[in-house]
Design a protein around this motif. Sequence first.
Motif, PDB file in Angstrom:
ATOM      1  N   VAL A   1       0.858  -1.184   0.000  1.00 24.49           N
ATOM      2  CA  VAL A   1       0.000   0.000   0.000  1.00 24.49           C
ATOM      3  C   VAL A   1       0.892   1.230   0.000  1.00 24.49           C
ATOM      4  N   LEU A   2       0.787   2.016  -1.044  1.00 27.39           N
ATOM      5  CA  LEU A   2       1.560   3.253  -1.143  1.00 27.39           C
ATOM      6  C   LEU A   2       0.851   4.324  -0.334  1.00 27.39           C
ATOM      7  N   GLN A   3       1.473   4.761   0.752  1.00 24.29           N
ATOM      8  CA  GLN A   3       0.891   5.783   1.617  1.00 24.29           C
ATOM      9  C   GLN A   3       1.267   7.170   1.099  1.00 24.29           C
ATOM     10  N   VAL A   4       0.236   7.990   0.891  1.00 19.73           N
ATOM     11  CA  VAL A   4       0.421   9.330   0.339  1.00 19.73           C
ATOM     12  C   VAL A   4      -0.248  10.336   1.265  1.00 19.73           C
ATOM     13  N   VAL A   5       0.437  11.425   1.573  1.00 22.30           N
ATOM     14  CA  VAL A   5      -0.133  12.534   2.343  1.00 22.30           C
ATOM     15  C   VAL A   5      -0.153  13.765   1.451  1.00 22.30           C
ATOM     16  N   VAL A   6      -1.283  14.471   1.432  1.00 24.33           N
ATOM     17  CA  VAL A   6      -1.462  15.576   0.499  1.00 24.33           C
ATOM     18  C   VAL A   6      -2.119  16.750   1.206  1.00 24.33           C
ATOM     19  N   SER A   7      -1.711  17.961   0.851  1.00 26.13           N
ATOM     20  CA  SER A   7      -2.351  19.169   1.370  1.00 26.13           C
ATOM     21  C   SER A   7      -3.750  19.309   0.783  1.00 26.13           C
ATOM     22  N   PRO A   8      -4.654  19.986   1.506  1.00 23.16           N
ATOM     23  CA  PRO A   8      -6.055  20.031   1.066  1.00 23.16           C
ATOM     24  C   PRO A   8      -6.266  20.531  -0.359  1.00 23.16           C
ATOM     25  N   SER A   9      -5.526  21.556  -0.773  1.00 27.65           N
ATOM     26  CA  SER A   9      -5.784  22.119  -2.102  1.00 27.65           C
ATOM     27  C   SER A   9      -5.418  21.158  -3.224  1.00 27.65           C
ATOM     28  N   ALA A  10      -4.502  20.221  -2.957  1.00 24.82           N
ATOM     29  CA  ALA A  10      -4.096  19.255  -3.973  1.00 24.82           C
ATOM     30  C   ALA A  10      -4.850  17.941  -3.852  1.00 24.82           C
ATOM     31  N   ALA A  11      -5.630  17.767  -2.794  1.00 24.13           N
ATOM     32  CA  ALA A  11      -6.266  16.479  -2.527  1.00 24.13           C
ATOM     33  C   ALA A  11      -7.174  16.001  -3.658  1.00 24.13           C
ATOM     34  N   PRO A  12      -8.071  16.850  -4.210  1.00 26.24           N
ATOM     35  CA  PRO A  12      -8.938  16.332  -5.279  1.00 26.24           C
ATOM     36  C   PRO A  12      -8.162  15.774  -6.467  1.00 26.24           C
ATOM     37  N   SER A  13      -7.094  16.444  -6.863  1.00 31.10           N
ATOM     38  CA  SER A  13      -6.295  15.982  -7.998  1.00 31.10           C
ATOM     39  C   SER A  13      -5.569  14.678  -7.681  1.00 31.10           C
ATOM     40  N   ILE A  14      -4.927  14.613  -6.524  1.00 37.41           N
ATOM     41  CA  ILE A  14      -4.144  13.430  -6.181  1.00 37.41           C
ATOM     42  C   ILE A  14      -5.056  12.232  -5.938  1.00 37.41           C
ATOM     43  N   GLU A  15      -6.202  12.442  -5.312  1.00 38.46           N
ATOM     44  CA  GLU A  15      -7.134  11.333  -5.100  1.00 38.46           C
ATOM     45  C   GLU A  15      -7.630  10.781  -6.435  1.00 38.46           C
ATOM     46  N   ALA A  16      -7.946  11.657  -7.371  1.00 42.48           N
ATOM     47  CA  ALA A  16      -8.402  11.203  -8.690  1.00 42.48           C
ATOM     48  C   ALA A  16      -7.291  10.452  -9.421  1.00 42.48           C
TER      49      ALA A  16
ATOM     50  N   VAL B   1     -12.933  39.733  -3.703  1.00 44.81           N
ATOM     51  CA  VAL B   1     -12.226  39.009  -2.650  1.00 44.81           C
ATOM     52  C   VAL B   1     -11.140  38.165  -3.314  1.00 44.81           C
ATOM     53  N   PRO B   2      -9.958  38.075  -2.702  1.00 40.89           N
ATOM     54  CA  PRO B   2      -8.933  37.186  -3.257  1.00 40.89           C
ATOM     55  C   PRO B   2      -9.346  35.724  -3.107  1.00 40.89           C
ATOM     56  N   VAL B   3      -8.967  34.903  -4.081  1.00 42.40           N
ATOM     57  CA  VAL B   3      -9.253  33.467  -4.038  1.00 42.40           C
ATOM     58  C   VAL B   3      -8.187  32.763  -4.871  1.00 42.40           C
ATOM     59  N   ILE B   4      -7.797  31.563  -4.442  1.00 38.58           N
ATOM     60  CA  ILE B   4      -6.882  30.762  -5.253  1.00 38.58           C
ATOM     61  C   ILE B   4      -7.665  30.252  -6.468  1.00 38.58           C
ATOM     62  N   ALA B   5      -7.079  30.377  -7.648  1.00 39.51           N
ATOM     63  CA  ALA B   5      -7.813  30.077  -8.886  1.00 39.51           C
ATOM     64  C   ALA B   5      -8.379  28.663  -8.903  1.00 39.51           C
TER      65      ALA B   5
ATOM     66  N   ASP C   1      -8.033  18.942 -14.559  1.00 43.18           N
ATOM     67  CA  ASP C   1      -9.460  18.748 -14.329  1.00 43.18           C
ATOM     68  C   ASP C   1      -9.930  19.432 -13.052  1.00 43.18           C
ATOM     69  N   HIS C   2      -9.010  19.699 -12.133  1.00 39.18           N
ATOM     70  CA  HIS C   2      -9.368  20.315 -10.857  1.00 39.18           C
ATOM     71  C   HIS C   2      -8.820  21.741 -10.746  1.00 39.18           C
ATOM     72  N   GLY C   3      -8.615  22.376 -11.907  1.00 38.80           N
ATOM     73  CA  GLY C   3      -8.303  23.798 -11.928  1.00 38.80           C
ATOM     74  C   GLY C   3      -6.851  24.156 -11.732  1.00 38.80           C
ATOM     75  N   LEU C   4      -5.961  23.169 -11.627  1.00 45.91           N
ATOM     76  CA  LEU C   4      -4.538  23.465 -11.465  1.00 45.91           C
ATOM     77  C   LEU C   4      -3.866  23.593 -12.824  1.00 45.91           C
TER      78      LEU C   4
END
Length: 393
Positions: free
Chosen positions: A53-68, A261-265, A328-331
């Motif tokens: 099992v490859l264990q991966v830890v990801v920051s929230p903003s990258a989570a949707p991309s890495i999970e997919a 308001v500022p927002v990350i793209a 696909d997740h805006g990055l």
Amino acid sequence: MTSRHGSGTGGRRIAPWIIVTAVAVVVVVGLVIGFVLITRDDRSEATCTNQVVLQVVVSPSAAPSIEAAAAAFDATAPVARSACVTTDVTTMAGPDAAAALAEGWVGQPSQAPALWFPDSAADLTTLEATDSAMTAGRNVAPRATSPVVLAMSAANAGAVSAAGLQWKDLPGAAGATGSLTLPDGGHLILALPDPTTNRATSDALQSVVAGLTGASVDPAAVTANAPALAALASGGPATPPTTTSDALDDLVSGGAGFAAVPVIASDFAQVQGQSQGLATVSPGGAAVGDQIFAVPVTASWVDPTANAAASAFLAYLRGPAGTQAFTDHGLQVGTSGSVPLPDAGAAVATALAGAIGGAGTSSAPAAPAPPADAPSGTADPGAATPAPTAPSS
């Protein structure tokens, strides 16, 4: 005269060798087809002697991309050193993950990772100041990026885009006395949630300071440009929205008391369906934003099989399918989407809060309110987590 007719069994006889050859061909073809089908279906099982099992830890903003990407990678039945590979992705804020890695991942609810995907160079710097060898195998360039932008109504976005503003222009153009007039006759008033708990606000203000100074951002540069930052923040609501999600909802509903308001793209891309009528503007000049780094972890818990599995996943992310998972997740992926300025870290965020009169000046920091309005499974756009206490040596 009578005639003679041949018997009913007359005619040419088929040579026996032809029949034997035809049967043999049919048998061989059947065996080949059967072998191909069996080996195709059982190839992964036949080459696996164990599981990893490859264990991966990801920051929230990258989570949707890495999970997919991880789900798609698993579907390819990957194999590393004769072990069948599956991935397990855990989401953890970058500062928390950096501290946990530095402390040997002791007492964490998840298994120690072989791969880490932080979204800020500041988090990497925190870990590397303690144990640079742990990240020695990483690529120095981010795998994907997303800059900070300004979200506002579509009508106002057209006017702001037409003005051709750069980040360094905002202190003069925005705010209560700013030079830019919007289509409704108002000023470009910004809502600025506390930069110590909101990375979008911090990134936007850092982009302004970087544009004004033409240099890297540090607390001294923030202090030197405090009057410009205060002018930018002027005219906003007496109590700024706690989260970016709150601010976006206020803009959608109308009568917000501010225009942008500022927002990350990439965060805006995730919630755009819930923010009808809004658009984003990217001011000119270098911008700060999320930088997604792919970091193979060098540690005692990463054995050769886990390391090989991590390498296989990283190779997958570098390919077309991995790129698609990010976009696909805006990055953004590639040089055209690079974010040239890294986040300057917690000390700068605190200085920025002081410059605009934010909550970061309080001697007893209050815990940020939970983003209850954020979509289920999606972090609040712009939200940040407080920096952890430095690990003891």
